[in-house]
Design an enzyme around this catalytic site. Structure first.
Site, PDB file in Angstrom:
ATOM      1  N   LYS A  77       0.841  -1.203   0.000  1.00  0.00           N
ATOM      2  CA  LYS A  77       0.000   0.000   0.000  1.00  0.00           C
ATOM      3  C   LYS A  77       0.874   1.249   0.000  1.00  0.00           C
ATOM      4  O   LYS A  77       0.652   2.183  -0.783  1.00  0.00           O
ATOM      5  CB  LYS A  77      -0.881  -0.037   1.257  1.00  0.00           C
ATOM      6  CG  LYS A  77      -2.021   0.935   1.201  1.00  0.00           C
ATOM      7  CD  LYS A  77      -2.847   0.860   2.471  1.00  0.00           C
ATOM      8  CE  LYS A  77      -3.642  -0.423   2.577  1.00  0.00           C
ATOM      9  NZ  LYS A  77      -4.299  -0.591   3.868  1.00  0.00           N
ATOM     10  N   ARG A  79      -3.109   2.869   8.818  1.00  0.00           N
ATOM     11  CA  ARG A  79      -3.473   1.585   8.203  1.00  0.00           C
ATOM     12  C   ARG A  79      -2.257   0.690   8.058  1.00  0.00           C
ATOM     13  O   ARG A  79      -1.164   1.153   7.730  1.00  0.00           O
ATOM     14  CB  ARG A  79      -4.040   1.807   6.795  1.00  0.00           C
ATOM     15  CG  ARG A  79      -5.351   2.542   6.756  1.00  0.00           C
ATOM     16  CD  ARG A  79      -5.721   2.731   5.283  1.00  0.00           C
ATOM     17  NE  ARG A  79      -6.617   3.839   5.116  1.00  0.00           N
ATOM     18  CZ  ARG A  79      -7.935   3.719   4.964  1.00  0.00           C
ATOM     19  NH1 ARG A  79      -8.492   2.536   4.961  1.00  0.00           N
ATOM     20  NH2 ARG A  79      -8.689   4.781   4.821  1.00  0.00           N
ATOM     21  N   GLY A  84      -7.768  -7.848   5.243  1.00  0.00           N
ATOM     22  CA  GLY A  84      -8.529  -7.971   6.485  1.00  0.00           C
ATOM     23  C   GLY A  84      -7.806  -8.682   7.606  1.00  0.00           C
ATOM     24  O   GLY A  84      -8.382  -8.893   8.675  1.00  0.00           O
ATOM     25  N   MET A  87      -4.943  -7.721   9.170  1.00  0.00           N
ATOM     26  CA  MET A  87      -4.302  -6.852  10.167  1.00  0.00           C
ATOM     27  C   MET A  87      -5.224  -5.663  10.453  1.00  0.00           C
ATOM     28  O   MET A  87      -6.275  -5.530   9.851  1.00  0.00           O
ATOM     29  CB  MET A  87      -2.952  -6.405   9.647  1.00  0.00           C
ATOM     30  CG  MET A  87      -1.951  -7.544   9.656  1.00  0.00           C
ATOM     31  SD  MET A  87      -0.371  -7.032   9.043  1.00  0.00           S
ATOM     32  CE  MET A  87      -0.721  -6.623   7.374  1.00  0.00           C
ATOM     33  N   ARG A 106      -3.873  -1.032  -6.352  1.00  0.00           N
ATOM     34  CA  ARG A 106      -3.025  -2.231  -6.425  1.00  0.00           C
ATOM     35  C   ARG A 106      -3.515  -3.051  -7.605  1.00  0.00           C
ATOM     36  O   ARG A 106      -4.608  -2.787  -8.133  1.00  0.00           O
ATOM     37  CB  ARG A 106      -3.108  -3.045  -5.147  1.00  0.00           C
ATOM     38  CG  ARG A 106      -4.497  -3.522  -4.873  1.00  0.00           C
ATOM     39  CD  ARG A 106      -4.654  -4.130  -3.515  1.00  0.00           C
ATOM     40  NE  ARG A 106      -6.086  -4.137  -3.221  1.00  0.00           N
ATOM     41  CZ  ARG A 106      -6.600  -4.303  -2.031  1.00  0.00           C
ATOM     42  NH1 ARG A 106      -5.835  -4.466  -0.993  1.00  0.00           N
ATOM     43  NH2 ARG A 106      -7.893  -4.319  -1.858  1.00  0.00           N
ATOM     44  N   HIS A 108      -3.513 -42.913  -0.736  1.00  0.00           N
ATOM     45  CA  HIS A 108      -4.222 -43.542  -1.853  1.00  0.00           C
ATOM     46  C   HIS A 108      -5.347 -42.648  -2.356  1.00  0.00           C
ATOM     47  O   HIS A 108      -5.459 -42.359  -3.542  1.00  0.00           O
ATOM     48  CB  HIS A 108      -4.762 -44.900  -1.369  1.00  0.00           C
ATOM     49  CG  HIS A 108      -5.552 -45.628  -2.406  1.00  0.00           C
ATOM     50  ND1 HIS A 108      -6.914 -45.497  -2.521  1.00  0.00           N
ATOM     51  CD2 HIS A 108      -5.167 -46.451  -3.395  1.00  0.00           C
ATOM     52  CE1 HIS A 108      -7.340 -46.233  -3.525  1.00  0.00           C
ATOM     53  NE2 HIS A 108      -6.292 -46.826  -4.081  1.00  0.00           N
ATOM     54  N   SER A 118      13.558 -42.061 -13.001  1.00  0.00           N
ATOM     55  CA  SER A 118      12.406 -41.217 -12.720  1.00  0.00           C
ATOM     56  C   SER A 118      12.308 -41.091 -11.200  1.00  0.00           C
ATOM     57  O   SER A 118      12.253 -42.096 -10.488  1.00  0.00           O
ATOM     58  CB  SER A 118      11.138 -41.855 -13.291  1.00  0.00           C
ATOM     59  OG  SER A 118      10.037 -41.055 -12.948  1.00  0.00           O
ATOM     60  N   CYS A 154       8.164 -38.215 -11.262  1.00  0.00           N
ATOM     61  CA  CYS A 154       6.766 -38.624 -11.400  1.00  0.00           C
ATOM     62  C   CYS A 154       6.038 -38.659 -10.054  1.00  0.00           C
ATOM     63  O   CYS A 154       4.910 -39.104  -9.979  1.00  0.00           O
ATOM     64  CB  CYS A 154       6.661 -39.975 -12.099  1.00  0.00           C
ATOM     65  SG  CYS A 154       7.408 -41.303 -11.166  1.00  0.00           S
ATOM     66  N   TYR A 181      12.032 -34.019 -17.932  1.00  0.00           N
ATOM     67  CA  TYR A 181      10.579 -33.870 -17.929  1.00  0.00           C
ATOM     68  C   TYR A 181      10.019 -33.898 -16.512  1.00  0.00           C
ATOM     69  O   TYR A 181      10.673 -34.383 -15.591  1.00  0.00           O
ATOM     70  CB  TYR A 181       9.898 -34.954 -18.781  1.00  0.00           C
ATOM     71  CG  TYR A 181       9.989 -36.366 -18.241  1.00  0.00           C
ATOM     72  CD1 TYR A 181       9.094 -36.835 -17.287  1.00  0.00           C
ATOM     73  CD2 TYR A 181      10.974 -37.233 -18.710  1.00  0.00           C
ATOM     74  CE1 TYR A 181       9.179 -38.117 -16.794  1.00  0.00           C
ATOM     75  CE2 TYR A 181      11.065 -38.535 -18.233  1.00  0.00           C
ATOM     76  CZ  TYR A 181      10.174 -38.971 -17.271  1.00  0.00           C
ATOM     77  OH  TYR A 181      10.265 -40.237 -16.774  1.00  0.00           O
TER      78      TYR A 181
END
Ligand code: PEP
Ligand code: MG
Length: 880
Positions: A25, A94, A103, A105, A338, A456, A765, A833, A853
């Site tokens: 801010k 503020r 909201g 603080m 902002r 799972h 992998s 993976c 990858y």
């Protein structure tokens, strides 16, 4: 360097780049004042450094002097004085941290009023009512935030005042009653806090600044930062700004606007205004707001200026902005701006539109960077409406994103029956196992009381894009109902799950299912162009349907096909069990042959779905407990209705194979070692399927992956079986088949011995689920229930390592294994993976580690495409 900076301070850098120091801010207020010369009420910012120093060692030396110097300057600029009898200056105080924490603080408004200056305000505005109302609001706010007085005291006083006057609206309270209300409010402050309400504005200011500093560590701010991954050491800045009043008269008002529509992205100013009101009236929703367009009739000049300001802000920030403004007696003031929060759809549209905007000329890389994983999640999964407020029944882990609503059932069978009857069902279990898969497949969503992000339930649900909340510890399941505290939810009652936040609600919430808009494809194609061939995106997919879906989402191959998941169907599970539990070679061969047929058919479909792209098939890796019948259930059945002959055998075998630590027991390649022929059968089925694809002029590319190896000898042995089986199944076409053989790296030993393993592997992998489990010694099924919460709460861990890769520990093993593996085999292909392959932060690490990858669940593929591109842009920016 000092602690306090006026909004018009001449910084060496553009203030908007100083969010670290000034907070978001403060940085934007300074930018609007000193660079854009917009009509911003003057003020100053107390830096985040002051807050950090205050929280570590108390009120910083010199801060009092700096604040009073800046107050004097402010008084001079405005021509009014704090606490002045005739024309008092009032300020707002503020909070404003580097990252927006809406909201979370505290802020104090109307500071500077006291018993004397309230009279000044009355005569200055010629409005006694306004002055008294402002004072009583200030006492209540200050009393609550700075002096710790419970808000209910002030609410009660306000109710009494309205009763007294026989009115229902705050605005109708008479001047006399307001005067009494002010007096009573001060008395309440004194009796509740033991201290008189401070009359000295300097003392008021010091109290408010300290309260804002403290609010950085308020419980709700801590929870918010944990959830958003914001550093707890940043601290907040404090902005002290001259008050302007939107509630002065009918020529005044207040509003919040967006430079474009934040829901749809349409390039039209959007927002709400309230005439004759203060900001808090807009937020509290007591009065109905009107659309911003009404200003063009009521205040045409202000409207014109506002729209011009919107455009200037948008061109300056090169983004859609959110703007708070006040009109005081016909004059426009800009209070804050902002980058505006937006929906996924708006994010895509705005990013693309801004590349075409001649004044803004956003580059495609910048457009790609403007999209967050959350934006894509919201587009790819159903979402609950944000405006509905609901009480949360309980919260677990957001294990698979999206919204689901349905009637609860406690077994897979009951879910199936309900769905057959045409109901929408949610499967609620303590935890799921392969036996539940048929219920999970047709359920709207899954809720479990135990288990973590790689349990799972979580892995399967994520793979299918089904919302799931796991590890909701407060859930107590008893037969055909569950309870959370005093609330009991019985079979057939409706609940709603938010798999993104982990929240569970009683009753049905409405949700929105969106079609992916065409802009998604545009942004992802830009992301792909940036990514080029540098890092591939693959999917974890176990069936042809998943593979097709993954391909549709842009997957460039399958990085993990868990063959055990192919056996989870009701018709197949008994065959796998028969194979595992076989007591004679004949029984085993019979089971293997039955599996061969099933596997070959599945592989054929998957290879067809992924024609021309690599398919990585992992040989069977069942932690046995996932496949064995539940001994307890069988014992209960034995004691109640009795067991069939098959079940008696099953119970005996299950007892014989029971292991205390199945995750560390007979699984992965170890199962292959004691079940000779198992892996050979799987490879024969796969190669036979590939052969058939070749005959049909297809282009199968296969990678055969051995799980859980820990030594060269073990991998070499398994590789031998695989090579033999390939020759056996496809001698005639062996030279035309593209097949590589490699291993998962899932144990610390495998990572450490990667040079040896690299000698006999074509690829690695990283199975980061198991690697995390085994590196930390954290059971992936149990730890997130009891331990992870306290560990995160006490900052013993920065993140849940099953969600975001632990860079220092597990990550170090990954890096080391890459180096060691490539040292013995420079052509070694490297991929990941584990579930981390779909986590944007972890993807950043993998890209940096040089993997070829990342592989993730099909629904995460678009997010992975975006995240990899964003990492590469960041890397390139660092280099250039
Ligand atoms: C892993 O361990 O990371 C992995 C992908 O294997 P699974 O989750 O099937 O054990
Ligand atoms: Mg594993």
């Amino acid at each position: 360097m000092g602690y306090v900076f006026a909004f018009d301070h001449k910084h060496k850098k553009p203030p908007m780049s100083l969010k670290d120091l000034l907070g978001g801010k403060g940085a934007n207020l300074a930018e609007m004042t000193s660079v854009l010369a917009l009509p911003v009420p003057p003020g100053f910012t107390i830096s985040t450094k002051a807050c950090q120093d205050y929280l570590s060692s108390g009120w910083p030396e010199g801060l009092t002097g700096e604040i009073s110097r800046h107050c004097a300057l402010l008084e001079k600029t405005i021509g009014k004085r704090l606490g002045d009898l005739a024309e008092p200056l009032l300020v707002s105080v503020r909070s404003g941290a580097k990252y927006s924490m809406p909201g979370m603080m505290d802020s104090v408004l109307n500071l500077g009023l006291n018993d004397k200056s309230v009279e000044g305000l009355a005569s200055q505005t010629d409005d006694e009512r306004f002055a008294l109302d402002t004072y009583r609001r200030f006492i209540a706010m200050y009393g609550r935030i700075v002096m710790g007085v419970d808000a209910s005291h002030f609410e009660r006083l306000l109710d009494i005042a309205k009763d007294w006057d026989g009115v229902s609206n705050d605005a109708e309270i008479s001047v006399d009653t307001l005067r009494r209300l002010v007096r009573r409010s001060k008395e309440v402050v004194e009796s509740a806090s033991g201290l008189p309400f401070p009359q000295d504005p300097t003392e008021q200011l010091r109290g408010a600044v300290e309260a804002v500093f403290h609010s950085w560590d308020s419980p709700r701010a801590l929870v918010y930062r944990n959830r958003e991954g914001i550093d707890h050491n940043l601290g907040t800045a404090v902005n002290v700004q001259a008050m302007v009043f939107g509630n002065r008269d009918e020529q005044s008002g207040t509003g919040v606007g967006f430079t474009r529509n934040p829901s749809t992205g349409e390039a039209v100013a959007y927002g709400d205004v309230l005439i004759n009101a203060q900001g808090e009236d807009v937020v509290s929703g007591i009065r109905n707001t009107e659309p911003i367009a009404v200003l063009s009739e009521k205040f045409p000049l202000v409207h014109k200026e506002l729209i011009k300001t919107f455009r200037r802000l948008e061109c300056h920030y090169r983004d859609m902005c959110d703007v708070e403004f006040t009109i005081e007696q016909g004059k426009l003031w800009i209070l804050q701006t902002r980058a505006g929060k937006r929906t996924g759809l708006a994010a895509l549209r705005i990013a693309i539109d801004l590349t075409r905007d001649r004044a803004i000329k956003l580059t495609r890389s910048e457009a790609v960077q403007r999209i967050t994983p959350e934006h894509l999640d919201a587009l790819l999964h159903p979402q609950f409406g944000s405006d509905e407020s609901r009480t949360v029944l309980t919260t677990g882990l957001g294990a698979s994103p999206g919204a689901a609503v349905g009637q609860v059932y406690f077994s897979a069978e009951a879910v199936e029956d309900a769905v057959t009857r045409g109901e929408r069902a949610i499967l609620v279990r303590n935890e799921t196992s392969p036996e539940d898969i048929h219920g999970m497949a047709v359920a709207e969503g899954v809720l479990t009381a135990r288990g973590g992000l790689v349990s799972h339930a979580a892995v399967v649900a994520r793979g299918w894009g089904k919302p799931a909340v796991c590890g909701a510890e407060a859930l107590l399941i008893t037969g055909s109902s569950f309870s959370v505290g005093d609330v009991v939810v019985s079979e057939g009652e409706v609940i709603s799950l938010d798999g993104t936040t982990g929240e569970v609600f009683f009753g049905a919430r409405s949700f929105i299912v969106q079609e992916a808009p065409p802009e998604l494809a545009t942004i992802l194609s830009w992301a792909d162009k940036i990514r080029g061939k540098r890092v591939q995106i693959r999917a974890n997919a176990d069936t042809a349907a998943d593979a097709l879906r993954a391909r549709g989402f842009g997957a460039e191959g399958i990085g993990l096909c868990r063959t055990e998941h192919m056996f989870l169907g009701e018709d197949r599970l008994p065959i796998v069990r028969a194979m595992i539990l076989a007591e004679t070679a004949h029984e085993e061969t019979q089971a293997l042959e039955a599996l061969y047929d099933a596997q070959k058919a599945d592989f054929l479909e998957i290879l067809e779905a992924m024609n021309g792209l690599p398919v990585n098939v992992r040989l069977l890796d069942p932690p046995l407990h996932e496949f064995l019948p539940d001994i307890e259930e069988l014992i209960v059945k034995e004691a109640t209705v009795g067991l069939s002959r098959d079940e008696v055998n099953l119970l005996r075998a299950a007892r014989a194979w029971h292991e205390v630590n199945p995750m560390l027991g007979t699984r992965g390649v170890r199962l292959g070692v004691i079940k000779p022929g198992l892996y050979a059968m799987q490879v024969r089925a796969l190669v036979a399927a590939a052969r058939e694809r070749l005959m049909a002029k297809g282009k199968p590319i296969i990678e055969i992956m051995i799980p859980l190896t820990v030594s060269r000898e073990e991998l070499a042995l398994a590789r031998g079986w695989v090579e033999e089986a390939i020759v056996e199944a496809a001698t005639d076409v062996a030279s035309r088949l593209v097949i590589s053989i490699g291993t998962m790296i899932e144990t610390p030993r495998a990572a450490l011995m990667a040079d040896e393993l690299g000698e006999v592997a074509d690829f690695f992998s990283f199975g980061t689920n198991d690697l995390t489990q085994m590196t930390f010694g954290f059971s992936r099924d149990d730890i997130e229930g009891r331990i992870m919460g306290p560990y995160l709460g006490m900052a013993l861990l920065d993140d849940n390592p099953f969600e975001t890769i632990d860079v220092q520990g597990v990550g170090e093993l990954v890096r080391l294994a890459c180096d060691r593996g490539r040292s013995s085999n420079p052509d070694l292909k490297l991929g990941i993976c584990g579930e981390h392959g779909g986590d944007p932060t972890s993807i950043g690490f993998f890209v940096g580690a040089g993997l070829d990858y990342v592989s993730c669940s099909p629904f995460r593929v678009p997010i992975a495409r975006l995240s990899v591109a964003q990492c590469l842009i960041a890397e390139d920016n660092l280099i250039s």
